[in-house]
Design a protein around this motif. Structure first.
Motif, PDB file in Angstrom:
ATOM      1  N   THR A  10       0.829  -1.202   0.000  1.00  0.00           N
ATOM      2  CA  THR A  10       0.000   0.000   0.000  1.00  0.00           C
ATOM      3  C   THR A  10       0.863   1.251   0.000  1.00  0.00           C
ATOM      4  OG1 THR A  10      -1.782   1.128   1.210  1.00  0.00           O
ATOM      5  CG2 THR A  10      -0.080   0.118   2.546  1.00  0.00           C
ATOM      6  N   THR A  15      -5.383  -0.435   0.875  1.00  0.00           N
ATOM      7  CA  THR A  15      -5.237  -1.886   0.646  1.00  0.00           C
ATOM      8  C   THR A  15      -5.098  -2.624   1.986  1.00  0.00           C
ATOM      9  OG1 THR A  15      -4.208  -1.358  -1.467  1.00  0.00           O
ATOM     10  CG2 THR A  15      -3.943  -3.618  -0.682  1.00  0.00           C
ATOM     11  N   ILE A  58      -2.493   0.290  -7.033  1.00  0.00           N
ATOM     12  CA  ILE A  58      -1.891   0.888  -8.240  1.00  0.00           C
ATOM     13  C   ILE A  58      -1.601   2.363  -7.990  1.00  0.00           C
ATOM     14  CG2 ILE A  58      -2.460   1.672 -10.587  1.00  0.00           C
ATOM     15  CD1 ILE A  58      -1.774  -1.210 -10.676  1.00  0.00           C
ATOM     16  N   ARG A 126      -9.785   4.370  -3.300  1.00  0.00           N
ATOM     17  CA  ARG A 126     -10.247   5.562  -2.579  1.00  0.00           C
ATOM     18  C   ARG A 126      -9.352   6.730  -2.974  1.00  0.00           C
ATOM     19  NH1 ARG A 126      -9.129   7.706   2.789  1.00  0.00           N
ATOM     20  NH2 ARG A 126     -11.072   8.025   3.958  1.00  0.00           N
TER      21      ARG A 126
HETATM   22  C1  LIG Z   1      -0.633   9.577  -6.787  1.00  0.00           C
HETATM   23  C2  LIG Z   1      -1.667   8.555  -7.142  1.00  0.00           C
HETATM   24  C3  LIG Z   1      -1.606   7.890  -8.354  1.00  0.00           C
HETATM   25  C4  LIG Z   1      -2.590   6.952  -8.711  1.00  0.00           C
HETATM   26  N1  LIG Z   1      -2.526   6.337  -9.920  1.00  0.00           N
HETATM   27  C5  LIG Z   1      -3.548   5.517 -10.290  1.00  0.00           C
HETATM   28  C6  LIG Z   1      -3.572   4.953 -11.591  1.00  0.00           C
HETATM   29  O1  LIG Z   1      -2.662   5.116 -12.400  1.00  0.00           O
HETATM   30  N2  LIG Z   1      -4.636   4.186 -11.931  1.00  0.00           N
HETATM   31  C7  LIG Z   1      -5.681   3.951 -11.054  1.00  0.00           C
HETATM   32  O2  LIG Z   1      -6.639   3.268 -11.426  1.00  0.00           O
HETATM   33  N3  LIG Z   1      -5.654   4.432  -9.798  1.00  0.00           N
HETATM   34  C8  LIG Z   1      -4.617   5.221  -9.398  1.00  0.00           C
HETATM   35  N4  LIG Z   1      -4.601   5.758  -8.152  1.00  0.00           N
HETATM   36  C9  LIG Z   1      -5.670   5.396  -7.213  1.00  0.00           C
HETATM   37  C10 LIG Z   1      -5.181   4.408  -6.159  1.00  0.00           C
HETATM   38  O3  LIG Z   1      -4.984   3.131  -6.712  1.00  0.00           O
HETATM   39  C11 LIG Z   1      -6.228   4.359  -5.038  1.00  0.00           C
HETATM   40  O4  LIG Z   1      -6.203   5.616  -4.407  1.00  0.00           O
HETATM   41  C12 LIG Z   1      -6.015   3.262  -4.042  1.00  0.00           C
HETATM   42  O5  LIG Z   1      -7.107   3.265  -3.139  1.00  0.00           O
HETATM   43  C13 LIG Z   1      -4.715   3.423  -3.299  1.00  0.00           C
HETATM   44  O6  LIG Z   1      -4.556   2.348  -2.412  1.00  0.00           O
HETATM   45  P1  LIG Z   1      -3.499   2.398  -1.207  1.00  0.00           P
HETATM   46  O7  LIG Z   1      -4.001   3.425  -0.225  1.00  0.00           O
HETATM   47  O8  LIG Z   1      -3.514   1.025  -0.639  1.00  0.00           O
HETATM   48  O9  LIG Z   1      -2.162   2.754  -1.790  1.00  0.00           O
HETATM   49  C14 LIG Z   1      -3.638   6.678  -7.795  1.00  0.00           C
HETATM   50  C15 LIG Z   1      -3.681   7.352  -6.565  1.00  0.00           C
HETATM   51  C16 LIG Z   1      -2.717   8.282  -6.242  1.00  0.00           C
HETATM   52  C17 LIG Z   1      -2.826   9.005  -4.918  1.00  0.00           C
END
Ligand SMILES: Cc1cc2nc3c(=O)[nH]c(=O)nc-3n(C[C@H](O)[C@H](O)[C@H](O)COP(=O)(O)O)c2cc1C
Length: 177
Positions: A10, A15, A58, A126
């Protein structure tokens, strides 16, 4: 009954929250469950578990490199027990991209690894705009604008369908696994 190990990769914690939810589902089915951050998970942790689920988010089109490295390092042990993988991303908020076959990130990831998870899932993630740095916020808002998503910079948007998370958890943790 043997323990289910939930391993998460994460950046912002979502996640991990999904893994914690899956662990509660497993416990509700009488399974012991453990949740660990991927960088902390050792070979001995995998050897000690009866089943393993790996979840990864991602960011800018990719899972963290630590995920493929972990899977490569531990593939034999992972494949020796019931196993599953799920990806978390915001593209999965769109119908058709919320299933393993239709999610481009998951499909691309599967092409880069030798492991074939027995079960797969994709969960929408999120967006917490206020918590992002200025540049990330700008880029993500632009992507959301292009893809008809929410752009309010003060908003927190959770797209996760927790019912689907629970269903995946129930299916994986059922006693035969
Ligand atoms: C800087 C950033 C880049 C991201 N890039 C993508 C992306 O390329 N494609 C997508 O579908 N989601 C993208 N996301 C959404 C994340 O996958 C989503 O916020 C997810 O909940 C993050 O999970 P985590 O808190 O476990 O890291 C991005 C989010 C952030 C903050």
């Amino acid at each position: 009954m043997s323990e289910v190990l939930f391993v998460y990769s994460t950046t912002d914690g979502h996640t991990r929250r999904i893994c914690e939810r899956l662990a509660r589902v497993a416990q509700s089915q009488g399974r012991a469950a453990r949740v660990m951050a991927l960088p902390e998970c050792q070979a001995s942790d995998i050897q000690a578990c009866g089943a393993i689920v790996i979840g990864a988010s991602i960011r800018y089109g990719k899972h963290k490199p630590e995920v493929a490295a972990f899977v490569g390092r531990h593939r034999t042990a992972i494949e020796a027990r019931p196993n599953a993988f799920f990806s978390v991303n915001v593209v999965a908020r769109k119908p058709g991209k919320d299933v393993p076959e239709g999610n481009p990130y998951l499909q691309k990831f599967l092409r880069t690894i030798a492991w074939r998870p027995q079960r797969l899932a994709v969960f929408a993630g999120r967006l917490d705009y206020p918590s992002l740095g200025a540049l990330d916020r700008l880029v993500i808002r632009f992507i959301m604008l292009m893809t008809k998503g929410p752009t309010d910079p003060r908003g927190v948007f959770e797209f996760t369908d927790w019912v689907r998370v629970d269903e995946f958890g129930h299916a994986f943790a059922k006693p035969s696994n």
